[in-house]
Write a protein that holds these residues in place. Structure first.
Motif, PDB file in Angstrom:
ATOM      1  N   MET A 113      -1.204  -6.263  -3.516  1.00 46.70           N
ATOM      2  CA  MET A 113      -2.377  -5.777  -4.253  1.00 46.70           C
ATOM      3  C   MET A 113      -3.660  -6.022  -3.464  1.00 46.70           C
ATOM      4  O   MET A 113      -4.536  -5.153  -3.403  1.00 46.70           O
ATOM      5  CB  MET A 113      -2.447  -6.432  -5.634  1.00 46.70           C
ATOM      6  CG  MET A 113      -1.380  -5.934  -6.582  1.00 46.70           C
ATOM      7  SD  MET A 113      -1.547  -6.531  -8.283  1.00 46.70           S
ATOM      8  CE  MET A 113      -0.957  -8.211  -8.116  1.00 46.70           C
TER       9      MET A 113
ATOM     10  N   ASP B 225      -8.620   0.683  -0.444  1.00 43.96           N
ATOM     11  CA  ASP B 225      -9.481   0.833  -1.619  1.00 43.96           C
ATOM     12  C   ASP B 225      -8.701   1.400  -2.811  1.00 43.96           C
ATOM     13  O   ASP B 225      -9.164   2.287  -3.512  1.00 43.96           O
ATOM     14  CB  ASP B 225     -10.695   1.708  -1.288  1.00 43.96           C
ATOM     15  CG  ASP B 225     -11.822   1.512  -2.281  1.00 43.96           C
ATOM     16  OD1 ASP B 225     -11.895   0.423  -2.897  1.00 43.96           O
ATOM     17  OD2 ASP B 225     -12.630   2.446  -2.455  1.00 43.96           O
ATOM     18  N   VAL B 226      -7.495   0.874  -2.989  1.00 45.57           N
ATOM     19  CA  VAL B 226      -6.630   1.290  -4.093  1.00 45.57           C
ATOM     20  C   VAL B 226      -6.453   0.103  -5.028  1.00 45.57           C
ATOM     21  O   VAL B 226      -6.041  -0.975  -4.607  1.00 45.57           O
ATOM     22  CB  VAL B 226      -5.249   1.760  -3.570  1.00 45.57           C
ATOM     23  CG1 VAL B 226      -4.283   2.004  -4.713  1.00 45.57           C
ATOM     24  CG2 VAL B 226      -5.401   2.996  -2.709  1.00 45.57           C
ATOM     25  N   ASP B 227      -6.793   0.311  -6.289  1.00 46.22           N
ATOM     26  CA  ASP B 227      -6.624  -0.728  -7.299  1.00 46.22           C
ATOM     27  C   ASP B 227      -5.203  -0.622  -7.846  1.00 46.22           C
ATOM     28  O   ASP B 227      -4.880   0.302  -8.583  1.00 46.22           O
ATOM     29  CB  ASP B 227      -7.655  -0.545  -8.413  1.00 46.22           C
ATOM     30  CG  ASP B 227      -7.643  -1.690  -9.406  1.00 46.22           C
ATOM     31  OD1 ASP B 227      -7.189  -2.793  -9.040  1.00 46.22           O
ATOM     32  OD2 ASP B 227      -8.091  -1.479 -10.548  1.00 46.22           O
ATOM     33  N   MET B 228      -4.368  -1.555  -7.457  1.00 46.06           N
ATOM     34  CA  MET B 228      -2.951  -1.511  -7.803  1.00 46.06           C
ATOM     35  C   MET B 228      -2.652  -2.574  -8.850  1.00 46.06           C
ATOM     36  O   MET B 228      -3.059  -3.721  -8.710  1.00 46.06           O
ATOM     37  CB  MET B 228      -2.121  -1.754  -6.534  1.00 46.06           C
ATOM     38  CG  MET B 228      -0.635  -1.687  -6.729  1.00 46.06           C
ATOM     39  SD  MET B 228       0.240  -1.959  -5.170  1.00 46.06           S
ATOM     40  CE  MET B 228       0.288  -0.306  -4.536  1.00 46.06           C
ATOM     41  N   GLY B 229      -1.921  -2.196  -9.876  1.00 46.64           N
ATOM     42  CA  GLY B 229      -1.527  -3.140 -10.911  1.00 46.64           C
ATOM     43  C   GLY B 229      -0.218  -3.837 -10.571  1.00 46.64           C
ATOM     44  O   GLY B 229       0.424  -3.545  -9.557  1.00 46.64           O
TER      45      GLY B 229
ATOM     46  N   ASP C 138      -6.078  -3.060  -1.958  1.00 44.79           N
ATOM     47  CA  ASP C 138      -7.485  -3.040  -2.362  1.00 44.79           C
ATOM     48  C   ASP C 138      -8.412  -3.085  -1.149  1.00 44.79           C
ATOM     49  O   ASP C 138      -9.337  -2.275  -1.031  1.00 44.79           O
ATOM     50  CB  ASP C 138      -7.768  -4.213  -3.300  1.00 44.79           C
ATOM     51  CG  ASP C 138      -9.179  -4.190  -3.851  1.00 44.79           C
ATOM     52  OD1 ASP C 138      -9.659  -3.098  -4.223  1.00 44.79           O
ATOM     53  OD2 ASP C 138      -9.804  -5.267  -3.910  1.00 44.79           O
ATOM     54  N   GLU C 139      -8.140  -4.009  -0.240  1.00 42.45           N
ATOM     55  CA  GLU C 139      -9.029  -4.203   0.908  1.00 42.45           C
ATOM     56  C   GLU C 139      -8.920  -3.091   1.950  1.00 42.45           C
ATOM     57  O   GLU C 139      -9.927  -2.628   2.477  1.00 42.45           O
ATOM     58  CB  GLU C 139      -8.738  -5.544   1.573  1.00 42.45           C
ATOM     59  CG  GLU C 139      -9.158  -6.731   0.734  1.00 42.45           C
ATOM     60  CD  GLU C 139      -8.795  -8.057   1.368  1.00 42.45           C
ATOM     61  OE1 GLU C 139      -8.667  -8.108   2.617  1.00 42.45           O
ATOM     62  OE2 GLU C 139      -8.633  -9.035   0.621  1.00 42.45           O
TER      63      GLU C 139
ATOM     64  N   LYS D  87       0.813 -10.263  -5.094  1.00 41.53           N
ATOM     65  CA  LYS D  87      -0.624 -10.506  -4.924  1.00 41.53           C
ATOM     66  C   LYS D  87      -1.076 -10.067  -3.530  1.00 41.53           C
ATOM     67  O   LYS D  87      -2.151  -9.487  -3.374  1.00 41.53           O
ATOM     68  CB  LYS D  87      -0.950 -11.983  -5.126  1.00 41.53           C
ATOM     69  CG  LYS D  87      -0.867 -12.447  -6.552  1.00 41.53           C
ATOM     70  CD  LYS D  87      -1.157 -13.944  -6.637  1.00 41.53           C
ATOM     71  CE  LYS D  87      -0.806 -14.502  -7.988  1.00 41.53           C
ATOM     72  NZ  LYS D  87      -0.941 -15.971  -8.027  1.00 41.53           N
TER      73      LYS D  87
END
Length: 74
Positions: free
Chosen positions: A19, A27-31, A23-24, A16
């Motif tokens: 991720m 700016d990468v949306d990681m699964g 993201d912050e 978490k």
């Protein structure tokens, strides 16, 4: 590094964090799968350096304490 070094709860918490960071900051949306692969990489490739630094630090600390103890016996 041992594969079972972290509990599932710890792994999930770190994933978490990874991720959220990605993201912050990037700016990468990681699964979940990507975060797990990143965590595995960090543990395998970077973990040994961190572990060695901790061992070296502990050895210095113990060495210093042994010197203090030796000085008390003189």
């Amino acid at each position: 590094m041992k594969k079972d070094m972290l509990s599932e709860m710890q792994k999930n918490e770190i994933m978490k964090l990874i991720m959220g960071y990605m993201d912050e900051e990037l700016d990468v949306d990681m699964g979940n799968m990507q975060a797990m692969l990143m965590l595995d990489f960090i543990l395998k490739e970077i973990g040994p350096y961190i572990y060695k630094a901790g061992v070296d630090d502990a050895a210095r600390f113990i060495g210093d304490k042994l010197e203090d103890l030796y000085e008390l016996t003189i």
